[in-house]
Design an enzyme around this catalytic site. Structure first.
Site, short mmCIF file in Angstrom:
data_model
loop_
_atom_site.label_atom_id
_atom_site.label_comp_id
_atom_site.label_asym_id
_atom_site.label_seq_id
_atom_site.Cartn_x
_atom_site.Cartn_y
_atom_site.Cartn_z
N ASN A 126 25.74 -22.53 -6.65
CA ASN A 126 26.57 -23.72 -6.82
C ASN A 126 26.25 -24.78 -5.78
O ASN A 126 26.22 -25.97 -6.07
CB ASN A 126 28.04 -23.33 -6.76
CG ASN A 126 28.61 -23.02 -8.13
OD1 ASN A 126 28.19 -23.61 -9.12
ND2 ASN A 126 29.51 -22.07 -8.20
N GLU A 155 -2.23 -5.77 -4.31
CA GLU A 155 -2.95 -5.40 -3.08
C GLU A 155 -4.31 -6.08 -3.04
O GLU A 155 -4.78 -6.48 -1.97
CB GLU A 155 -3.10 -3.88 -3.07
CG GLU A 155 -3.22 -3.28 -1.71
CD GLU A 155 -3.37 -1.77 -1.83
OE1 GLU A 155 -2.53 -1.09 -1.26
OE2 GLU A 155 -4.30 -1.29 -2.49
N HIS A 165 0.84 -1.20 0.00
CA HIS A 165 0.00 0.00 0.00
C HIS A 165 0.87 1.26 0.00
O HIS A 165 0.55 2.25 -0.68
CB HIS A 165 -0.91 -0.02 1.22
CG HIS A 165 -1.99 1.01 1.18
ND1 HIS A 165 -3.02 0.96 0.28
CD2 HIS A 165 -2.17 2.14 1.90
CE1 HIS A 165 -3.81 2.01 0.47
NE2 HIS A 165 -3.31 2.74 1.44
#
Length: 701
Positions: free
Chosen positions: A428, A70, A48
């Site tokens: 990795n 939202e 918001h």
């Protein structure tokens, strides 16, 4: 009066980055704690805030995308839809789109509209699909099926509202109305009309004389807007006008059309877009550029990024303490000045005391100033929960990430610089280190592998360890690959440490298959080069079948280092203490000369090349015979060097001054500093010195 908001934009991007971090970590935690309403509210507040601030700066695309995120978050916290892995996936992809929009806005560039449209469609589909499902479950038996809701367009709605004069007496607050409108979209204009105000002497403070005009940018329906005024509408004059322009059907991308026609799903479009390769990778594959050229271009790009004006947030407590110390420094300086004006020899103890006080104040100010640049290393760790989650999804592995020491503080520049090396190491570990669940179970391990990220203090340095409980490094496999590539002739007598350092050679990889995560032999050499460029080192420990641990050792800051001061002839040099292992005076029988490779010294059975600084920098030394001088043993690039000097003169912290900015770049020199006696000392770049020694250019340097 118009307000120039452009000067606040940098703060907007800084705050938005913090909100994005909060949302991302919150979503990952929400997946584990789907019933945590406080967490959901925290995520919602972050989204918001971004939406509201973006509207203020007219970043409509950012506000629009955040609004769609939202909507889902609002449904989640109101339990209109459940927290599912799919919803989290969609929100995370929405967050990725939001990051790209923020980056584009900050760089003044255009965002990838196609990708954003796909993400927005996915968010809408997620909300509508889940909401419809929930609704279907609860009301299918009582309500007739209706046609699917039409997708509302993002448009402008004008509202003119003159409330009932008794509005306040009824306990109504207009501010609450505007707050609810703000939750429906972006309030672009909020104009108050005061033409109904009576003269002050006849004004009744309990009556409302004001009216308002609101322009709301939203995708909500007129009915939703009218609902906001449901409790204040009676007696009010309310006009709501939908100003959506009558437009021809907008241009659509192929992906949008295929989704609308039901040929593919938004997820399939997103998956296909994700397969698009970076430009550098395409150029290398088509042999239009070499990996080195692409790597150099990327480094230049990073350098350009570093040159941008950066900002840092500092606690006011740190600033207050600094100001207090500066005050004490001024007082001490005033006392010394006063003493100097009437100084006599019997006041020498007083002078010494005040100089000591001045020294103490200066040291405290230095520490405080340096602490301003220190940030918790957790800000570099925040990206890894999401990274590990994505890697686990791609590889089919079960991976848990355990982080500790996030509160450990490190220089801001170093934190920014270690992000990419750490990412390489974690990728990795996930791709090569950890085994598939069935392989782990067959070895008696738990199906879920663990990657640990741990930061801690070690003396005057910071160590960051990346550890996994996977298969570990295969010594024989590394040696075999190194022999095949002609890097070594025979590794049977090499120590484990030396063998493991081979993985840092450019292009070296023992991976049997190349994935889109790793395996091309690109990355570990960049990791080592970047860390050593920061004045640090990389250490590997590994046990076959039990896992590996890579430890990055870094200085606390790049501005000040602990150094060993050495003298060669009349000149002083600083060797970074982090590179020094010991100093020796060899016996004559421990020295040998190898044709074509120069002089070497035997160090506990290992032949170490001798680097003579007087040859490198064309000096006149006191000694040319190593058995009469001193050898400082340093480590760089996984090998040892013996640096020949006349004398060790001390050990101290030194402030680094850039030689490149003030003079020019000099090979094997990383900077300069000013010693306590006013002399200038050059700071040795140990990896650069090793490189010169390796290619045999010492004499020419």
């Amino acid at each position: 009066m118009a307000v120039d908001l452009s000067r606040f934009q940098e703060s907007f991007f800084t705050e938005s980055a913090e909100h994005v971090e909060t949302i991302e970590s919150g979503l990952l935690a929400l997946e584990q704690r789907p019933k945590d309403l406080d967490l959901l509210n925290r995520i919602f507040r972050g989204a918001h805030s971004i939406k509201g601030n973006a509207g203020m700066f007219h970043f409509t695309a950012i506000a629009g995308l955040t609004h769609k995120m939202e909507n889902i978050l609002d449904d989640l916290r109101n339990e209109k839809m459940p927290v599912t892995p799919h919803a989290i996936d969609v929100l995370l992809r929405g967050l990725d789109g939001l990051k790209s929009l923020l980056d584009a806005a900050q760089g003044g560039e255009s965002a990838d509209e196609t990708a954003i449209q796909v993400v927005e469609a996915e968010l809408e589909a997620c909300q509508k699909g889940s909401t419809a499902h929930a609704h279907e479950e609860s009301s299918s038996k009582t309500a007739p099926k209706s046609s699917p809701p039409q997708t509302a367009a993002w448009r402008m709605i004008q509202i003119d509202w003159s409330p009932l004069p008794e509005l306040f007496q009824r306990g109504m607050d207009p501010a609450q109305i505007f707050k609810e409108l703000h939750e429906l979209g972006l309030v672009k204009v909020l104009q108050v009309r005061t033409d109904g105000l009576p003269p002050l002497e006849t004004l009744d403070p309990e009556r409302c004389y004001l009216s308002w005009t609101v322009e709301l940018e939203t995708d909500a329906s007129i009915g939703q807007v009218e609902e906001v005024f449901a409790f204040v509408r009676d007696g009010s004059e309310l006009t709501i006008i939908d100003r959506a322009p009558k437009q021809a059907e907008r241009y659509k991308r192929v992906g949008d059309i295929l989704v609308e026609e039901g040929v593919v799903t938004p997820e399939q479009v997103t998956e296909s877009l994700a397969k698009q390769k970076p430009l550098g990778e395409i150029l290398v594959e088509e042999k239009k550029a070499s990996p080195q050229q692409v790597d150099k271009a990327l480094q230049k790009q990073q350098q350009l990024k570093k040159n941008e004006v950066a900002s840092i947030r500092v606690d006011t407590e740190k600033i207050d303490k600094l100001i207090n110390l500066v005050g004490e420094l001024v007082i001490t300086q005033s006392m010394i000045t006063d003493l100097s004006e009437k100084f006599s020899i019997d006041q020498l103890p007083v002078l010494q005391e005040r100089i000591t006080q001045l020294e103490r104040n200066t040291r405290e100010i230095q520490e405080r100033v340096m602490s301003i640049r220190m940030m918790p290393i957790g800000s570099a760790f925040h990206r890894f929960p999401r990274l590990v989650r994505d890697l686990a999804g791609k590889s089919g592995k079960q991976i848990q990430l355990v982080m500790s020491g996030e509160e450990t503080e490190l220089d801001k520049t170093l934190i920014e610089a270690i992000g990419d090396p750490l990412t390489h190491l974690v990728r990795n570990s996930a791709d090569h280190g950890l085994e598939l669940p069935e392989d782990r179970l067959s070895q008696g391990k738990s199906a879920r592998g663990t990657i640990r990220l741990h930061a801690y203090h070690d003396g005057g340095n910071i160590c960051v360890a990346v550890e996994d409980d996977g298969r570990g490094l295969n010594r024989e496999k590394i040696i075999k690959k190194a022999v095949e590539k002609g890097i070594i002739a025979d590794g049977s007598n090499m120590s484990d440490e030396a063998v493991y350092q081979l993985i840092f050679r450019p292009g070296f990889s023992t991976a049997e298959s190349i994935t889109d995560v790793s395996g091309r032999g690109v990355g570990m050499d960049v990791v080592k080069r970047n860390i050593e460029g920061l004045g640090g080192s990389v250490d590997i420990q590994s046990t076959m079948g039990k896992g590996s641990r890579l430890t990055l050792k870094l200085p606390l800051t790049l501005a000040i280092i602990d150094g060993m001061t050495v003298r060669v002839g009349q000149d002083n040099y600083i060797i970074p203490l982090i590179a020094v292992t010991e100093s020796i005076r060899p016996k004559p029988n421990e020295l040998q000369r190898i044709v074509g490779k120069g002089e070497v010294v035997s160090l506990r059975g290992e032949w170490v090349p001798v680097v003579k600084l007087y040859e490198a920098f064309n000096l006149t030394p006191d000694f040319t015979d190593p058995s009469q001088a001193l050898l400082v043993i340093v480590e760089a690039d996984g090998r040892r060097l013996a640096v020949l000097v006349d004398e060790l003169t001390g050990q101290q912290q030194v402030v680094i001054k850039s030689l490149e900015q003030n003079f020019r770049k000099v090979e094997a020199i990383s900077g300069a500093t000013i010693l306590g006696d006013g002399q200038v000392a050059l700071i040795l770049d140990v990896p650069g010195l090793a490189k010169l020694a390796r290619v045999g250019h010492i004499a020419a340097a």
